[in-house]
Scaffold this active site. Structure first.
Site, PDB file in Angstrom:
ATOM      1  N   CYS A 167      66.811  48.840  58.418  1.00 51.05           N
ATOM      2  CA  CYS A 167      65.808  47.971  57.809  1.00 51.05           C
ATOM      3  C   CYS A 167      65.437  48.511  56.441  1.00 51.05           C
ATOM      4  O   CYS A 167      65.370  49.724  56.244  1.00 51.05           O
ATOM      5  CB  CYS A 167      64.566  47.914  58.701  1.00 51.05           C
ATOM      6  N   HIS A 191      64.150  41.184  65.384  1.00 54.87           N
ATOM      7  CA  HIS A 191      63.771  42.196  64.397  1.00 54.87           C
ATOM      8  C   HIS A 191      62.646  41.678  63.496  1.00 54.87           C
ATOM      9  O   HIS A 191      61.644  42.366  63.286  1.00 54.87           O
ATOM     10  CB  HIS A 191      65.006  42.549  63.564  1.00 54.87           C
ATOM     11  N   GLU A 192      62.796  40.450  62.998  1.00 57.04           N
ATOM     12  CA  GLU A 192      61.787  39.889  62.095  1.00 57.04           C
ATOM     13  C   GLU A 192      60.485  39.542  62.819  1.00 57.04           C
ATOM     14  O   GLU A 192      59.398  39.725  62.270  1.00 57.04           O
ATOM     15  CB  GLU A 192      62.351  38.685  61.354  1.00 57.04           C
ATOM     16  N   HIS A 238      58.412  42.552  63.052  1.00 58.70           N
ATOM     17  CA  HIS A 238      57.646  42.810  61.829  1.00 58.70           C
ATOM     18  C   HIS A 238      56.329  42.041  61.845  1.00 58.70           C
ATOM     19  O   HIS A 238      55.281  42.576  61.469  1.00 58.70           O
ATOM     20  CB  HIS A 238      58.442  42.398  60.587  1.00 58.70           C
TER      21      HIS A 238
END
Length: 85
Positions: free
Chosen positions: A15, A57-58, A61
């Site tokens: 990342c 993954h996003e 966040h």
């Protein structure tokens, strides 16, 4: 928001929030995600394999998590081209 997930995939992940590092992460192999479009209308996105990994993954966040919170084993140093050192 992930509304459905299935399967499993394990692989390297990195990342831009943690430059120069990579680690092994297990994520679902298939996800269905509910999101909002530019007009704030609900939409559904379905992803498998790499897209499923990227969606998870996003979304992490958005929930204040980084992939390093999920790494199995140690983080490794990587070169700018993505190769392990």
């Amino acid at each position: 928001e992930i509304v459905e997930q299935s399967g499993e995939q394990t692989g390297p992940e990195g990342c831009l929030s943690v430059p120069g590092k990579s680690g092994t992460v297990t994520r679902p192999n298939h996800v269905i995600v509910k999101a909002k479009n530019e007009e704030f209308e609900d939409i559904i996105i379905e992803g498998e394999q790499l897209l499923a990994r990227a969606l998870c993954h996003e979304i992490d966040h958005l929930e204040g998590k980084l992939y390093v919170d999920l790494v199995e084993g140690d983080l490794v140093d990587v070169e700018p081209d993505g190769e392990e050192e």
